[in-house]
Design a protein around this motif. Structure first.
Motif, PDB file in Angstrom:
ATOM      1  N   GLU C  91       0.816  -1.205   0.000  1.00  0.00           N
ATOM      2  CA  GLU C  91       0.000   0.000   0.000  1.00  0.00           C
ATOM      3  C   GLU C  91       0.858   1.267   0.000  1.00  0.00           C
ATOM      4  O   GLU C  91       0.437   2.318  -0.453  1.00  0.00           O
ATOM      5  CB  GLU C  91      -0.967  -0.005   1.184  1.00  0.00           C
ATOM      6  N   ASP C  92       2.105   1.159   0.505  1.00  0.00           N
ATOM      7  CA  ASP C  92       2.977   2.323   0.503  1.00  0.00           C
ATOM      8  C   ASP C  92       3.195   2.874  -0.903  1.00  0.00           C
ATOM      9  O   ASP C  92       3.562   4.034  -1.069  1.00  0.00           O
ATOM     10  CB  ASP C  92       4.362   1.957   1.071  1.00  0.00           C
ATOM     11  N   TYR C  93       3.046   2.035  -1.894  1.00  0.00           N
ATOM     12  CA  TYR C  93       3.476   2.434  -3.227  1.00  0.00           C
ATOM     13  C   TYR C  93       2.320   2.712  -4.176  1.00  0.00           C
ATOM     14  O   TYR C  93       2.515   3.185  -5.273  1.00  0.00           O
ATOM     15  CB  TYR C  93       4.350   1.326  -3.835  1.00  0.00           C
ATOM     16  N   VAL C  94       1.118   2.394  -3.738  1.00  0.00           N
ATOM     17  CA  VAL C  94       0.003   2.452  -4.672  1.00  0.00           C
ATOM     18  C   VAL C  94      -0.141   3.828  -5.309  1.00  0.00           C
ATOM     19  O   VAL C  94      -0.359   3.969  -6.511  1.00  0.00           O
ATOM     20  CB  VAL C  94      -1.301   2.004  -3.976  1.00  0.00           C
ATOM     21  N   ASN C  95       0.045   4.864  -4.504  1.00  0.00           N
ATOM     22  CA  ASN C  95      -0.195   6.202  -5.050  1.00  0.00           C
ATOM     23  C   ASN C  95       0.918   6.693  -5.966  1.00  0.00           C
ATOM     24  O   ASN C  95       0.849   7.789  -6.493  1.00  0.00           O
ATOM     25  CB  ASN C  95      -0.430   7.202  -3.905  1.00  0.00           C
ATOM     26  N   LEU C  96       1.948   5.890  -6.128  1.00  0.00           N
ATOM     27  CA  LEU C  96       3.058   6.313  -6.994  1.00  0.00           C
ATOM     28  C   LEU C  96       2.869   5.848  -8.430  1.00  0.00           C
ATOM     29  O   LEU C  96       3.643   6.203  -9.302  1.00  0.00           O
ATOM     30  CB  LEU C  96       4.388   5.737  -6.474  1.00  0.00           C
ATOM     31  N   ARG C  97       1.840   5.040  -8.671  1.00  0.00           N
ATOM     32  CA  ARG C  97       1.746   4.372  -9.965  1.00  0.00           C
ATOM     33  C   ARG C  97       1.799   5.329 -11.147  1.00  0.00           C
ATOM     34  O   ARG C  97       2.528   5.107 -12.093  1.00  0.00           O
ATOM     35  CB  ARG C  97       0.443   3.564 -10.023  1.00  0.00           C
ATOM     36  N   ASP C  98       1.020   6.396 -11.065  1.00  0.00           N
ATOM     37  CA  ASP C  98       0.975   7.315 -12.204  1.00  0.00           C
ATOM     38  C   ASP C  98       1.926   8.487 -12.032  1.00  0.00           C
ATOM     39  O   ASP C  98       2.044   9.315 -12.920  1.00  0.00           O
ATOM     40  CB  ASP C  98      -0.446   7.850 -12.385  1.00  0.00           C
ATOM     41  N   ARG C  99       2.574   8.559 -10.880  1.00  0.00           N
ATOM     42  CA  ARG C  99       3.427   9.725 -10.643  1.00  0.00           C
ATOM     43  C   ARG C  99       4.855   9.263 -10.411  1.00  0.00           C
ATOM     44  O   ARG C  99       5.238   8.913  -9.298  1.00  0.00           O
ATOM     45  CB  ARG C  99       2.882  10.500  -9.444  1.00  0.00           C
ATOM     46  N   ASN C 313       1.860  13.766 -13.491  1.00  0.00           N
ATOM     47  CA  ASN C 313       0.867  12.702 -13.430  1.00  0.00           C
ATOM     48  C   ASN C 313       0.708  12.157 -14.842  1.00  0.00           C
ATOM     49  O   ASN C 313       0.227  12.849 -15.739  1.00  0.00           O
ATOM     50  CB  ASN C 313      -0.459  13.258 -12.888  1.00  0.00           C
ATOM     51  N   LEU C 314       1.163  10.910 -15.038  1.00  0.00           N
ATOM     52  CA  LEU C 314       1.157  10.339 -16.395  1.00  0.00           C
ATOM     53  C   LEU C 314      -0.262  10.118 -16.903  1.00  0.00           C
ATOM     54  O   LEU C 314      -0.493  10.067 -18.110  1.00  0.00           O
ATOM     55  CB  LEU C 314       1.931   9.014 -16.411  1.00  0.00           C
ATOM     56  N   ALA C 315      -1.219   9.989 -15.977  1.00  0.00           N
ATOM     57  CA  ALA C 315      -2.608   9.754 -16.394  1.00  0.00           C
ATOM     58  C   ALA C 315      -3.263  11.050 -16.867  1.00  0.00           C
ATOM     59  O   ALA C 315      -3.989  11.068 -17.858  1.00  0.00           O
ATOM     60  CB  ALA C 315      -3.404   9.136 -15.241  1.00  0.00           C
ATOM     61  N   THR C 316      -2.981  12.149 -16.147  1.00  0.00           N
ATOM     62  CA  THR C 316      -3.668  13.407 -16.475  1.00  0.00           C
ATOM     63  C   THR C 316      -2.807  14.351 -17.291  1.00  0.00           C
ATOM     64  O   THR C 316      -3.314  15.311 -17.877  1.00  0.00           O
ATOM     65  CB  THR C 316      -4.053  14.143 -15.174  1.00  0.00           C
ATOM     66  N   GLY C 317      -1.476  14.107 -17.313  1.00  0.00           N
ATOM     67  CA  GLY C 317      -0.602  15.025 -18.025  1.00  0.00           C
ATOM     68  C   GLY C 317      -0.365  16.327 -17.281  1.00  0.00           C
ATOM     69  O   GLY C 317       0.106  17.310 -17.851  1.00  0.00           O
ATOM     70  N   GLU C 318      -0.679  16.360 -15.977  1.00  0.00           N
ATOM     71  CA  GLU C 318      -0.486  17.569 -15.169  1.00  0.00           C
ATOM     72  C   GLU C 318       0.820  17.491 -14.383  1.00  0.00           C
ATOM     73  O   GLU C 318       1.227  16.410 -13.958  1.00  0.00           O
ATOM     74  CB  GLU C 318      -1.631  17.696 -14.141  1.00  0.00           C
ATOM     75  N   ASN C 319       1.411  18.647 -14.141  1.00  0.00           N
ATOM     76  CA  ASN C 319       2.529  18.717 -13.199  1.00  0.00           C
ATOM     77  C   ASN C 319       1.976  18.547 -11.785  1.00  0.00           C
ATOM     78  O   ASN C 319       0.924  19.091 -11.457  1.00  0.00           O
ATOM     79  CB  ASN C 319       3.244  20.065 -13.323  1.00  0.00           C
ATOM     80  N   GLU C 320       2.650  17.812 -10.935  1.00  0.00           N
ATOM     81  CA  GLU C 320       2.195  17.591  -9.567  1.00  0.00           C
ATOM     82  C   GLU C 320       3.395  17.580  -8.618  1.00  0.00           C
ATOM     83  O   GLU C 320       4.537  17.668  -9.050  1.00  0.00           O
ATOM     84  CB  GLU C 320       1.456  16.243  -9.442  1.00  0.00           C
ATOM     85  N   GLU C 321       3.098  17.448  -7.343  1.00  0.00           N
ATOM     86  CA  GLU C 321       4.149  17.320  -6.331  1.00  0.00           C
ATOM     87  C   GLU C 321       3.929  15.998  -5.614  1.00  0.00           C
ATOM     88  O   GLU C 321       2.803  15.589  -5.397  1.00  0.00           O
ATOM     89  CB  GLU C 321       4.042  18.478  -5.334  1.00  0.00           C
ATOM     90  N   ILE C 322       5.017  15.298  -5.272  1.00  0.00           N
ATOM     91  CA  ILE C 322       4.859  14.085  -4.463  1.00  0.00           C
ATOM     92  C   ILE C 322       5.784  14.125  -3.253  1.00  0.00           C
ATOM     93  O   ILE C 322       6.827  14.790  -3.266  1.00  0.00           O
ATOM     94  CB  ILE C 322       5.170  12.758  -5.206  1.00  0.00           C
TER      95      ILE C 322
END
Lengths: 355, 355, 355, 355
Positions: C91-99, C313-322
């Protein structure tokens, strides 16, 4: 490379007959291929012994894929398949250590590995290692089918009894897939099984010929020198324990004819280039020509027999006699068929990979 | 690897039938091996056409070794052999470009190389490329002889006529070395040559069977899986143009027997482990067992024949008829024999290298 | 070959960070080598995280050798080592999939495997896969020691803090073997550990330089072209996650000197040919010269840091912060050292095999 | 494989400095690639000595392509390039046979090849063998350019003098292609040439650093383990005689920073994923990330110098002094640049082949 085969799609085989686990690593697969575990299990079942006419050792083959598959599809990274060895009876083999079984790898294996090889059940030489090859081959067969390539092998001869030849290739190949005893003529199959039982009753064993057809291959696979389709397939097929000969198309019969009879004339058929005959078995100049790929292998009788045999005692240097006890298969031809399909699929998937 | 074969000793083959030069690079040789240029020339002579029963094209094969040899011995660095093409008549082939010759690589080669291959004389597919293989093989044969390994191949069958079988292997193998037409029974050879001339007179061609014996190999060469001795040799042998089948030991005949007949019993003889029979052709479990290595190949009739044949015109999509003009060999079996010796030597030298 | 390395001794690596098991197949080992499972366990312990200055994930690494070893010695057949993954927290990594994480393989891996790779914990790219390499390396290190070859690696620099240079090579190399934190000057080691803790406190990470010495190698290993000792070692060393540079001997400093300073003059010493200096790090013309082999690698700071980073974000094409949560090692240099020893041993054992 | 490099596109190198011909075989090329012989000649010219600052030996390099090209395009079959050796002066080297030159391969080569190597001019170890690599590389460079990939290398340092760093990569790379002395700042180049002349005047030699940029590569090339882009490139680059170090991106400087500084943050730019910085040199996790590929090599000073040096006499076991006479290059850095471009192109073409 010793126990690795292939160029683009490679299989690395490991394990010993009586070690804790055997398996293989399949590398170079495209990402995203569906991996059907039920089909793998079904193919492994075709490799299992078949009651009276086969060894009594029960091999449930509960395989595990520990890498390279995520959510049912290949990831593109190495796929490792493991199969535990659950029912090994090592004591059956202890008395064979110094007395090599005729027809087996025991003697040259002892020389090659300088006495350090695992002697139990043939060790790394055991036919048991074809199980992971069949599992890997099932994945390759699935990948080929999704690209329209179908492989079918039948028992063309067994103990001198002939199956009917391939006739309607498409139907024949489709039917062979699900057959536990792969003959096109069930009456011939009945006689074959009788011959195996008769040999088993005599403490003896029999061999046969496996014939394979592959449909749907594109033209142009293979290389002109060294990596000919014949060269690559035969290289792999001789890993089937007991295979001693390979012929493509009409094979040895081609040596008896004249060029005007054995050349395959070309014709345009529905816009495609086809040959009117297929004496060459779908391969010209080492390359596939788009016609069905056809080949046969000769499988010698199982070397493990109950009858007494002459051997030598490597420790004492004396001539001796042995009886090979334990559970042995009086004819591996029916089971070798799925190994032949599997190795064929691995070679062909490798060849098709870069297209 | 496409045009490279071998693991420790490798050969890389290059050239086209009508290009300026053909050749190969032989790498991995031990330093200090004697290189006998006269023996290379003699082996190349055995590959040359033989008057009426062979193609009329003269191939003097003036080879040059441009690297890897210093003061008559191998240096241990790559050895490149070059053979110029002096007498190519390209016009003979021009009209074949769009009309693939039946039985040849023309059609699949056109698909594979997308029309960019050199069409003259078969290009890279030409049997002409066996010349550098024979030159490289001569070096390997010399290296093996210095280690007590001798190879002999005879024409076991040609146009349905049988030579006598191997009998006294040592004498037979020694005698075959220097024979221009490699038969053990000269009366059979006379009939064979007659059959070739008859076929040539009909504008047709014939095939045959080549049988090889190798003496002096140690036990334990080869690998249990994939790189079996059978697998490696067959992989190489299918590069001989027109070879369509390979069998080891009794080969296809093994499929008809019982284990009690086909197993080779062991015996101690003068302190050495030997087998009483040699049905397996000197290989058990994929490894040499110290007995003579025996195998046969089937060579199909030369596909280039003068008789008219049906083909297709790839440019127009029409069915057509062709007559293959030019100088063609009505039977390559006598010449293929030295190629079989050469490839066998290259594979075996590779296997013996690390010992 | 994708996940296989080596020519005579090969290692095939498989597994994903959060799959059930990871492992490798080590092939080409000589039969009869002692396999010391305690030493393998000790080497794996050196690779484990070290309390505060390393990731908190506990990795007991209970490895199993399932093939290739019989009665404590190598059989000469493929040796498969398996290590189960027991404590993965996917679960630690799930949110990294698209970013994709900056500095990681996430983005190019996604392109290469077309989205099918196992995203959990970096999948096949995870540093976790160095565990089976260390286990295989332990066997190679043992084999080399039995032939008089010793390998030692120290943390030459970490976060800008320098260890003392190699001095008495024999003593230094012997001492490094058992050290959990491999420095020659323990005072420097204390400062290094402080720097790692400081970086960790800042949610940041640091890198360093690993320096290796190998003693006891014979002269003449390697090949003049392509398979130079430098080429083979560097090929392997760049598989250590985060290694971005390799230099042999004086490395980049050699570029600044003159030939009269950088050439290593020869001298006879106790009947042996030695060089007076060792600017070349024991390699001339790609071959070992019998002097100590010396090289350094640069390890970049661990890319997984707690500080916020810019990504897309590879899914949305937006710049994001992680913010990369989970347990991460602020400095892998101390643990990478045993991986460097292991890969070095595997390459050198391969080179020494045929001697 | 000893003198063969590559997986899909392979190059096999052969020849000795003073043998009749040197060359290479390039295999695995796609059919239909344009082969520009003028460009090959131009690249070979960049490798030639440059008057005073280079060896006086004239090398006109009249190459011949003897296979694999038909009507100006690759056929897809092996391409062999031959270059005759026209001006060898073997007598210059005769007195070096027993007295190995410091910094050269002479001593380990003598051990490896057991005294059978060709001693003239360094034999197979000679920098002369980079000529066929440059010819093969020219074909690879052409194939890459047709797919939008451009390679440029400049002399980043020479004898301690720095060129300006890469700035506008596109312009810089385009400009370097045609420059005989590859610097971005011609004033720095003038100083470098002065430093080389000064060293030559002293009978000495100098080294330097070569920096390469590659533009236009897609993301996802390379493999996560072993065949990383860094691993493959470094494996090849160490075949450039005198290269002793390779660093990618910021290389050794990365070891000094913190993760928050050295990670390259992602950003969407015109719909493409890019990184804001490129500390990693275009490679993450062993794979290309679509950013420019950047690396540097360290080239040690030419080992052949006129000044007297200490060596040993291998025949007598005595310490001796030698002066290396003959024509030697006081700095190979300017010429090594085209070899670096060539090897880089061969590795990258191999990686791009299956796409």
């Amino acid at each position: 490379m010793r126990n690795t085969f292939g160029t683009r799609v490679t299989v690395t085989l490991f394990g010993e007959s009586h070690g804790p686990e055997i398996g293989c690593v399949l590398d170079g697969l495209a990402p995203g291929l569906h991996v059907n575990e039920d089909f793998i299990a079904a193919q492994l079942a075709l490799r299992r012994p078949m009651g009276r006419i086969s060894t009594a050792r029960v091999e449930p083959d509960p395989f595990r894929i520990v890498s390279g598959v995520y959510q049912g599809r290949t990831t593109g990274t190495p796929l490792c398949i493991l199969i535990p060895n659950t029912e090994a009876h090592s004591e059956d083999y202890v008395n064979l250590r110094d007395r090599p079984r005729p027809g087996h790898a025991d003697y040259p294996g002892c020389v090659k590995y300088r006495g350090f090889a695992d002697p139990r059940g043939g060790g790394h030489f055991s036919g048991r290692l074809t199980a992971p090859l069949v599992a890997a081959g099932a994945i390759a067969i699935g990948a080929l089918r999704s690209r329209g390539v179908w492989i079918g092998t039948h028992i063309a001869r067994l103990a001198g009894i002939a199956d009917r030849p391939f006739d309607h290739l498409g139907e024949d190949v489709a039917r062979l897939g699900s057959l536990p005893f792969a003959v096109l003529d069930e009456a011939a199959g009945e006689k074959m099984r009788g011959a195996v039982e008769a040999a088993a009753g005599d403490g003896d064993s029999v061999g046969g010929v496996l014939e394979t057809a592959v449909l749907g291959l594109p033209a142009g696979l293979g290389e002109p020198w060294f990596d000919t389709v014949e060269g690559l397939l035969s290289h792999a097929l001789f890993s089937i324990p007991a295979v001693k000969a390979v012929e493509f198309g009409d094979g040895f019969a081609l040596a008896e004819g004249r060029g005007s009879e054995t050349n395959d004339p070309f014709r345009i058929e529905k816009g495609r280039v086809v040959t009117e005959t297929n004496h060459s078995g779908g391969i010209h100049g080492g390359l596939t020509n788009g016609m069905p790929l056809l080949f046969r292998t000769a499988v010698k009788p199982t070397p493990s027999i109950a009858l007494p045999q002459r051997t030598v005692n490597l420790a004492t240097g004396e001539n001796e006699e042995i009886r090979v006890s334990g559970r042995h298969d009086p004819c591996i031809v029916p089971r070798a068929r799925v190994v032949q399909d599997s190795l064929t699929a691995l070679v062909l998937l490798d060849l098709m990979q870069p297209l």
